[in-house]
Design a protein around this motif. Structure first.
Motif, PDB file in Angstrom:
ATOM      1  N   GLY A  16       0.781  -1.238   0.000  1.00 52.17           N
ATOM      2  CA  GLY A  16       0.000   0.000   0.000  1.00 52.17           C
ATOM      3  C   GLY A  16       0.809   1.282   0.000  1.00 52.17           C
ATOM      4  O   GLY A  16       0.241   2.377   0.020  1.00 52.17           O
ATOM      5  N   VAL A  17       2.142   1.181  -0.025  1.00 57.24           N
ATOM      6  CA  VAL A  17       2.959   2.399  -0.040  1.00 57.24           C
ATOM      7  C   VAL A  17       2.796   3.104  -1.394  1.00 57.24           C
ATOM      8  O   VAL A  17       2.892   2.466  -2.445  1.00 57.24           O
ATOM      9  CB  VAL A  17       4.446   2.061   0.194  1.00 57.24           C
ATOM     10  N   ALA A  18       2.523   4.398  -1.350  1.00 51.16           N
ATOM     11  CA  ALA A  18       2.420   5.195  -2.573  1.00 51.16           C
ATOM     12  C   ALA A  18       3.793   5.755  -2.916  1.00 51.16           C
ATOM     13  O   ALA A  18       4.557   6.102  -2.014  1.00 51.16           O
ATOM     14  CB  ALA A  18       1.420   6.328  -2.372  1.00 51.16           C
ATOM     15  N   MET A  19       4.118   5.826  -4.226  1.00 49.08           N
ATOM     16  CA  MET A  19       5.464   6.267  -4.606  1.00 49.08           C
ATOM     17  C   MET A  19       5.443   7.220  -5.790  1.00 49.08           C
ATOM     18  O   MET A  19       4.624   7.087  -6.699  1.00 49.08           O
ATOM     19  CB  MET A  19       6.333   5.064  -5.002  1.00 49.08           C
ATOM     20  N   ILE A  20       6.362   8.182  -5.749  1.00 48.94           N
ATOM     21  CA  ILE A  20       6.610   9.062  -6.887  1.00 48.94           C
ATOM     22  C   ILE A  20       8.095   8.978  -7.159  1.00 48.94           C
ATOM     23  O   ILE A  20       8.896   9.159  -6.237  1.00 48.94           O
ATOM     24  CB  ILE A  20       6.223  10.522  -6.571  1.00 48.94           C
ATOM     25  N   GLY A  21       8.464   8.682  -8.411  1.00 49.80           N
ATOM     26  CA  GLY A  21       9.878   8.457  -8.659  1.00 49.80           C
ATOM     27  C   GLY A  21      10.413   9.093  -9.923  1.00 49.80           C
ATOM     28  O   GLY A  21       9.688   9.304 -10.898  1.00 49.80           O
ATOM     29  N   VAL A  22      11.694   9.412  -9.870  1.00 51.66           N
ATOM     30  CA  VAL A  22      12.460   9.824 -11.042  1.00 51.66           C
ATOM     31  C   VAL A  22      13.498   8.735 -11.263  1.00 51.66           C
ATOM     32  O   VAL A  22      14.235   8.401 -10.331  1.00 51.66           O
ATOM     33  CB  VAL A  22      13.182  11.168 -10.784  1.00 51.66           C
ATOM     34  N   PHE A  23      13.526   8.165 -12.462  1.00 55.89           N
ATOM     35  CA  PHE A  23      14.477   7.085 -12.732  1.00 55.89           C
ATOM     36  C   PHE A  23      15.236   7.373 -14.019  1.00 55.89           C
ATOM     37  O   PHE A  23      14.630   7.681 -15.047  1.00 55.89           O
ATOM     38  CB  PHE A  23      13.760   5.734 -12.849  1.00 55.89           C
ATOM     39  N   HIS A  24      16.542   7.251 -13.935  1.00 58.77           N
ATOM     40  CA  HIS A  24      17.358   7.456 -15.114  1.00 58.77           C
ATOM     41  C   HIS A  24      17.093   6.341 -16.136  1.00 58.77           C
ATOM     42  O   HIS A  24      17.054   6.591 -17.333  1.00 58.77           O
ATOM     43  CB  HIS A  24      18.829   7.478 -14.705  1.00 58.77           C
ATOM     44  N   HIS A  25      16.895   5.136 -15.625  1.00 57.02           N
ATOM     45  CA  HIS A  25      16.539   4.004 -16.494  1.00 57.02           C
ATOM     46  C   HIS A  25      15.162   3.494 -16.073  1.00 57.02           C
ATOM     47  O   HIS A  25      15.064   2.556 -15.293  1.00 57.02           O
ATOM     48  CB  HIS A  25      17.557   2.869 -16.364  1.00 57.02           C
ATOM     49  N   PRO A  26      14.094   4.093 -16.622  1.00 57.12           N
ATOM     50  CA  PRO A  26      12.736   3.721 -16.175  1.00 57.12           C
ATOM     51  C   PRO A  26      12.443   2.246 -16.423  1.00 57.12           C
ATOM     52  O   PRO A  26      11.555   1.681 -15.786  1.00 57.12           O
ATOM     53  CB  PRO A  26      11.817   4.607 -17.022  1.00 57.12           C
ATOM     54  N   GLU A  27      13.192   1.606 -17.337  1.00 56.94           N
ATOM     55  CA  GLU A  27      12.914   0.187 -17.618  1.00 56.94           C
ATOM     56  C   GLU A  27      13.124  -0.672 -16.367  1.00 56.94           C
ATOM     57  O   GLU A  27      12.562  -1.750 -16.232  1.00 56.94           O
ATOM     58  CB  GLU A  27      13.756  -0.325 -18.799  1.00 56.94           C
ATOM     59  N   ASP A  28      13.912  -0.166 -15.409  1.00 54.80           N
ATOM     60  CA  ASP A  28      14.111  -0.894 -14.151  1.00 54.80           C
ATOM     61  C   ASP A  28      12.795  -1.128 -13.418  1.00 54.80           C
ATOM     62  O   ASP A  28      12.658  -2.094 -12.677  1.00 54.80           O
ATOM     63  CB  ASP A  28      15.029  -0.098 -13.195  1.00 54.80           C
TER      64      ASP A  28
END
Lengths: 242, 275
Positions: A211-223
């Protein structure tokens, strides 16, 4: 005859952002830098938002503004705490500090290493602050250090002497040990080796399921492809000199 | 694309605390202090919550040390009130206490570490004696008990206890600060005041003293007010920061916000000059 009625259950809201705006006023240059403007979105329990956009589009700035390392200039970020709704854009500093201890986590690549604190103590600290007994917190800390691939010999050593990659693993273990309600992820996979990256994605999957909500920036979004529920594209705001 | 939110040129006003349920440990309101024609502190409010570290930063003459001396009841302002959340004393403005009440309150509930160890220690007395003096004022009389408590307090300050019977005069600057710290925390004060506690020490010694302070803060959740002109020290220690200039508070906020996104022209200058 059985009639099955399926009631779609919508997860509870965690964050509703309305018209959030950030500008940096740089007094010595007599200039205002526009980071992002009028951002709107909604995030629910167990959802994962990926922020997209070129360098300088304001992705990290948005995360930092929600965490209040940056002060927003306008708009609202209504966060549903366990004790009711609070606007992160205007909440008192001490309330933000309370939320950072209990509910909102920020994960970056950089470890704020302190002298003479062992890696396992650094990782165990969030659990200790949340009231877990020292011995129990240490067991859990060692488990996560192991999962992120930090060698056993290093657990009792001071991370200030570690290589960048090892420090980052300690940092991730610390940031993810305590399940938060909202996690802000600022390129946590950058420069991680494959094993650590797998451990990270595995942990994020677990947290999302719980149930943890997340907002992320990823250099390799495919991860994190399997985790994404929404994508938000940010554009660099262009503005002429005043 | 919506129109740029150019109207949002001013800062958002913050709401009063809602999630922080504890009452403030230290509350100062409307503090003004003049020395002759010089306004050292003008109309300053301070609120510190239990377990918090408040950093006060500013250059010399900003009024930060005067403010700290008032918290230690060494000075009385021309205007303003001061409350500590001490059981039974919550309603008492501490500036209305007489000399004897102040002395007893300071001994029991306020710890202080000065930049200059001569202000905090008797240089010719033993280290353990300096710490025990604090306990004596508070009414402890049993010699063995005094000595044991002094030893424990020195140990908590990471002072080598085998040197407890030496005098501060024989110690390095960093060790003198540890004796001051042991004295300050001997009675588990409501608030620990730190006035440039590491200024003048070698950088490596400074890091060790700061680390001890951090440890104590983490293990005992001591409420601290730390005054320093050194942004590095403030950044390492403080949860929240107040920036002072010419007797006034120009800006305050969470420590990471003050350093990453300073709002006031003066704070920007201060932070950018340092990094």
């Amino acid at each position: 005859m059985n009639i099955e009625v399926s009631i779609p259950t919508t997860p509870a809201p965690v964050l509703r952002v309305e018209g959030l705006t950030k500008q940096f006023k740089m007094h010595h240059l007599k200039r205002t830098l526009f980071a992002f403007d009028n951002i709107d979105f909604e995030l629910r329990e167990g959802e994962f938002i990926l922020l997209k956009g070129e360098n300088g589009a304001g992705k990290s700035t948005l995360l930092r503004t929600l965490y209040r390392s940056y002060l927003p200039r306008g708009g609202h970020a209504y966060y549903h705490t366990r004790e009711g709704v609070i606007d992160l854009a205007s909440a008192a500093d001490v309330d933000i500090a309370v939320l950072r201890r209990r509910e909102i986590g920020f994960v970056t690549q950089f470890l704020n290493a302190r002298p003479r604190v062992a890696a396992e103590e650094v990782v165990a600290e969030p659990l200790r602050l949340a009231g877990t007994y020292h011995a129990e917190a240490l067991v859990e800390a060692r488990r996560w250090l192991g999962a992120f691939g930090v060698k056993k010999q290093l657990w009792a050593a001071y991370p200030s002497t570690f290589s960048g990659g090892e420090q980052q693993k300690v940092n991730l273990a610390r940031a993810l040990i305590l399940p938060q309600r909202l996690l802000l992820l600022d390129e946590p996979t950058a420069s991680l080796d494959r094993d650590a990256r797998n451990a990270l994605v595995e942990r994020l999957t677990q947290l999302k399921a719980s149930g943890v909500a997340m907002i992320g920036v990823f250099h390799h979004p495919e991860d994190v492809t399997g985790l994404i529920d929404q994508e938000i594209a940010l554009k660099a705001v262009k503005i002429e000199d005043q | 694309m919506t129109a740029l939110n150019l109207a949002a040129a001013t800062q958002i006003t913050h709401q009063p605390p809602r999630l922080m349920l504890a009452e403030p440990m230290l509350t100062m309101r409307g503090i003004s202090k003049n020395f002759g024609d010089v306004k050292a502190v003008s109309d300053v409010d301070v609120t510190v919550y239990p377990g918090e570290v408040l950093g006060i930063v500013g250059e010399s003459g900003s009024g930060k040390s005067t403010l700290l001396r008032m918290m230690n009841l060494e000075e009385t302002p021309q205007a303003g009130s001061y409350h500590l959340a001490l059981p039974g004393r919550e309603d008492r403005d501490l500036f209305t206490l007489d000399r004897f009440e102040r002395r007893s309150l300071r001994a029991q509930h306020i710890g202080i570490v000065y930049q200059n160890p001569h202000l905090g220690l008797l240089m010719g007395h033993t280290n353990s004696g300096n710490v025990a003096e604090r306990l004596l004022i508070a009414g402890k009389r049993n010699f063995a008990e005094l000595r044991e408590q002094a030893r424990q307090s020195l140990d908590a300050s990471e002072f080598p206890v085998e040197r407890m019977d030496a005098t501060p005069r024989e110690l390095s600057g960093g060790m003198q600060q540890r004796v001051q710290l042991a004295k300050a925390i001997a009675l588990e004060p409501a608030v620990l005041l730190l006035d440039e506690p590491t200024t003048g020490l070698d950088v490596s010694v400074q890091a060790l003293v700061l680390d001890t302070l951090k440890r104590l803060q983490r293990d005992r959740a001591i409420t601290m007010v730390l005054v320093s002109h050194d942004l590095g020290v403030i950044r390492t220690m403080a949860d929240r920061v107040m920036v002072m200039r010419r007797g006034k508070v120009v800006e305050q906020g969470l420590a990471d916000q003050i350093f990453q996104d300073p709002q006031h022209a003066y704070t920007q200058q201060l932070v950018h000059a340092k990094l």
